[in-house]
Design a protein around this motif. Structure first.
Motif, PDB file in Angstrom:
ATOM      1  N   GLY A  32       0.927  -1.203  -0.014  1.00 43.31           N
ATOM      2  CA  GLY A  32      -0.064   0.062  -0.200  1.00 43.31           C
ATOM      3  C   GLY A  32       0.832   1.186   0.145  1.00 43.31           C
ATOM      4  N   ARG A  33       0.173   2.427  -0.051  1.00 42.34           N
ATOM      5  CA  ARG A  33       0.926   3.645  -0.188  1.00 42.34           C
ATOM      6  C   ARG A  33      -0.016   4.658   0.413  1.00 42.34           C
ATOM      7  NH1 ARG A  33       5.157   5.353  -4.628  1.00 42.34           N
ATOM      8  NH2 ARG A  33       5.828   7.540  -3.653  1.00 42.34           N
ATOM      9  N   VAL A  34       0.752   5.699   1.274  1.00 39.61           N
ATOM     10  CA  VAL A  34       0.039   6.791   1.660  1.00 39.61           C
ATOM     11  C   VAL A  34       0.965   8.112   1.633  1.00 39.61           C
ATOM     12  CG1 VAL A  34       0.397   6.063   4.200  1.00 39.61           C
ATOM     13  CG2 VAL A  34      -1.599   7.372   3.884  1.00 39.61           C
ATOM     14  N   ARG A  35       0.176   9.117   1.780  1.00 42.06           N
ATOM     15  CA  ARG A  35       0.808  10.509   1.839  1.00 42.06           C
ATOM     16  C   ARG A  35       0.477  11.058   3.000  1.00 42.06           C
ATOM     17  NH1 ARG A  35       0.958  14.231  -3.039  1.00 42.06           N
ATOM     18  NH2 ARG A  35       2.432  12.483  -3.640  1.00 42.06           N
ATOM     19  N   ILE A  36       1.369  11.337   4.012  1.00 35.57           N
ATOM     20  CA  ILE A  36       0.960  12.107   5.203  1.00 35.57           C
ATOM     21  C   ILE A  36       1.362  13.358   5.345  1.00 35.57           C
ATOM     22  CG2 ILE A  36       0.750   9.896   6.352  1.00 35.57           C
ATOM     23  CD1 ILE A  36       3.303  10.446   7.613  1.00 35.57           C
ATOM     24  N   GLY A  37       1.010  14.198   6.027  1.00 33.74           N
ATOM     25  CA  GLY A  37       1.517  15.560   6.536  1.00 33.74           C
ATOM     26  C   GLY A  37       2.043  15.473   7.897  1.00 33.74           C
ATOM     27  N   ALA A  38       3.749  15.869   7.968  1.00 37.81           N
ATOM     28  CA  ALA A  38       4.331  15.773   9.372  1.00 37.81           C
ATOM     29  C   ALA A  38       5.037  17.012   9.342  1.00 37.81           C
ATOM     30  CB  ALA A  38       4.894  14.471   9.473  1.00 37.81           C
ATOM     31  N   ASP A  39       4.915  17.644  10.294  1.00 32.55           N
ATOM     32  CA  ASP A  39       5.901  18.757  10.685  1.00 32.55           C
ATOM     33  C   ASP A  39       5.791  19.878   9.575  1.00 32.55           C
ATOM     34  OD1 ASP A  39       6.409  18.066  13.412  1.00 32.55           O
ATOM     35  OD2 ASP A  39       8.464  17.252  12.597  1.00 32.55           O
TER      36      ASP A  39
END
Length: 576
Positions: free
Chosen positions: A259-266
């Motif tokens: 699977g693949r996911v894009r996250i927002g961090a900092d």
């Protein structure tokens, strides 16, 4: 007037308490004079006493309580009040604080100067508890490394947040997941682990089932390091949460998934590639962290020596032909190719890539994702690309004969083709393609050159020291000519998790396809003959390139010996 701690003799105390006899003590003391070891350690090692018996006897003599430190007994956040350096100097570690009284485990609780110093640092009344020095130092190391307690981890990164930017829409298969959505403990735990890994520049996170709990590790500078273990029984919920955000089937636990996911961090976007694998104890997950913030897209930033970079640029700037980048998995091949594409890209060129998977999205470049499940293979994508009027083609990996043949044909028909291959060194790439079925006469005409690479850990700048390697070590490593020379290594500190290394640098060997090399390729000779001719022409091997980096103080001799092999070569005459 200076008050000194009362000297307590362990042997005398143990004899008075009837734990050991005088004859036994005399024998051990005689042995101690020969070995120089500590008496207490020798008694424990020989099975004559236990650590608990020693602590009990000493605590009774000193009139204090004793303890053996273990996970959960000490609060990691309190260590910051006195500082790591003072804790090691005083051989003391805070355990907990109640109102204005702080309980501290000390190797010498009878030392009034130490107790006074702790009182000054904390502003609290000190309640001293006896513990062994080794036990105290072990917990200081644990609290100042990646093996922090979960509570300390929560406190350290509570100011951060992780936002899923691309997540699968809810459907009927997710209606029973209310316990792992919103602000549940599982969501918070995953967010914390992701934040810590991203902030420290980790490349992968491993989540694997244990018999009673879950083991979490992350890969930092190529080495796996432990993360705090979550409470027992959370593994199924952790797996489900990650599979949900990774757009994977949470009901399927018997087959591997991706699977693949894009996250927002900092404040920045980070891509995660998720892979699940069923094991005997449950599903194991690995998350590859693709952080554009850590992506180096300038060849000058990758660690090339000046001469090596010039050779690679000569290969890269030819109008057509095949350029190969080789090395094991995780050696940075894709980063090198991305950097090469960034260098040559322009509005005047049509650049296309075929990747599995596409790791980073690049401007002015058309990137194609391989999907074997629907027949979109490397070879099929390459054949279609040739009808797209390309100037430059990048092939993520040459895996089979069909892909190799199409890549060769493309390079022979006026295209610059960049590709990766799994081989140990540059000359080995030639034989690998021949073994796949490529005719030597075609390969000799197509190939421009081969770059082989490895990644070596760099010395931590916070704890680096100079030293002269042992002569025996140099002789055994085939580096006798380096005797007496000064090198750099890290002693280990909290900044580098006691490893002595922080960050990585590339080691590169570049074999240009000269006229004589092309003749040997055409003849189909062995990689050894190609290597001999290449080194005669001045080529430097991975080992030799690495030794130059070590001499420049960028890494250590031990690291170079670990990540490169000698190929039977003599390293004494490595060029300056």
């Amino acid at each position: 007037m200076t008050v000194t701690a009362k000297k307590i003799r362990i042997g005398e105390v143990l004899v008075e308490e009837g734990i050991v006899t005088e004859d036994t003590l005399t024998e051990v003391l005689a042995e101690q004079k020969r070995t120089g070891k500590r008496l207490g350690e020798m008694l424990v090692d020989q099975g004559l006493v236990t650590v608990e018996e020693i602590l009990c006897a000493l605590g009774k003599r000193l009139g204090v309580r004793h303890c053996i430190l273990r996970k959960g007994l000490a609060d990691p956040s309190l260590l910051g009040i006195i500082g790591e350096e003072e804790a090691r100097h005083l051989r003391a570690i805070p355990m907990f604080k109640v109102h204005d009284t702080m309980t501290v485990a000390m190797a010498e609780p009878q030392s009034l100067p130490s107790v006074d110093r702790l009182r000054q640092l904390t502003g609290c009344t000190i309640r001293a508890i006896l513990a062994t020095e080794a036990n105290i130092l072990e917990h200081i190391d644990r609290f100042t490394s990646a093996e922090t307690d979960m509570d300390a981890l929560i406190a350290a990164i509570s100011s951060g947040d992780v936002e899923v930017l691309e997540e699968e829409d809810e459907d009927s298969s997710m209606t029973d997941l209310s316990d792992i959505s919103g602000d549940s403990p599982v969501v918070n735990l995953i967010n914390m682990i992701l934040l810590k890994a991203i902030r420290e520049g980790a490349s992968d996170i491993h989540i694997e089932p244990d018999k009673v709990s879950t083991r979490m590790r992350y890969r930092l500078d190529g080495v796996l390091r432990d993360l705090p273990a979550p409470p027992a029984g959370m593994h199924p919920s952790i797996v489900s949460r990650i599979k949900v955000i990774g757009r994977m089937d949470i009901a399927e636990k018997r087959l591997p998934q991706e699977g693949r996911v894009r996250i927002g961090a900092d404040g920045r976007e980070v891509d995660l590639r998720v892979s699940s694998m069923p094991t005997l104890l449950g599903e194991k997950l690995v998350m590859r962290i693709l952080d554009k913030g850590n992506l180096k897209t300038q060849l000058n930033d990758l660690g090339f020596r000046k001469e090596t970079l010039e050779a690679f640029l000569r290969i890269l700037h030819q109008p057509y032909g095949l350029v190969l980048v080789t090395g094991p998995t995780g050696s940075g091949k894709t980063t090198t190719l991305y950097s090469a594409l960034q260098l040559i890209r322009s509005p005047e060129l049509n650049i296309l890539t075929v990747e599995d998977p596409v790791e980073y999205q690049l401007d002015l470049i058309n990137q194609i994702q391989v999907q074997d499940a629907i027949g979109m293979t490397f070879a099929r994508a390459l054949r279609s690309i040739l009808r797209q009027d390309p100037d430059v083609i990048m092939v993520g990996e040459i895996r089979d004969e069909e892909t190799a043949r199409v890549a060769i044909q493309a390079s022979l028909t006026g295209h610059l083709v960049l590709a990766t291959l799994h081989t140990n060194d540059a000359p080995g790439a030639v034989s690998r393609l021949v073994d796949m079925g490529v005719e030597p006469y075609l390969l000799s005409s197509a190939i421009n050159g081969v770059l082989a690479q490895r990644l070596a850990r760099t010395v931590c700048k916070h704890c680096k020291v100079s030293y002269v390697p042992d002569d025996v070590f140099l002789e055994e490593a085939g580096l006798a000519n380096f005797k007496g020379q000064t090198f750099i290594r890290g002693e280990g500190c909290s900044k580098c998790h006691k490893s002595g290394y922080k960050g990585r640098v590339g080691i590169y060997e570049v074999m240009e396809a000269s006229t004589s090399i092309r003749r040997l390729v055409h003849k189909g000779v062995s990689p050894h003959e190609i290597r001999d001719r290449w080194t005669e022409e001045g080529g430097l091997t991975l080992r030799q390139e690495g030794l130059l980096l070590a001499k420049d103080g960028k890494t250590t001799l031990e690291e170079i010996l670990n990540v490169t092999h000698s190929n039977g070569e003599e390293c004494e005459d490595t060029p300056e």
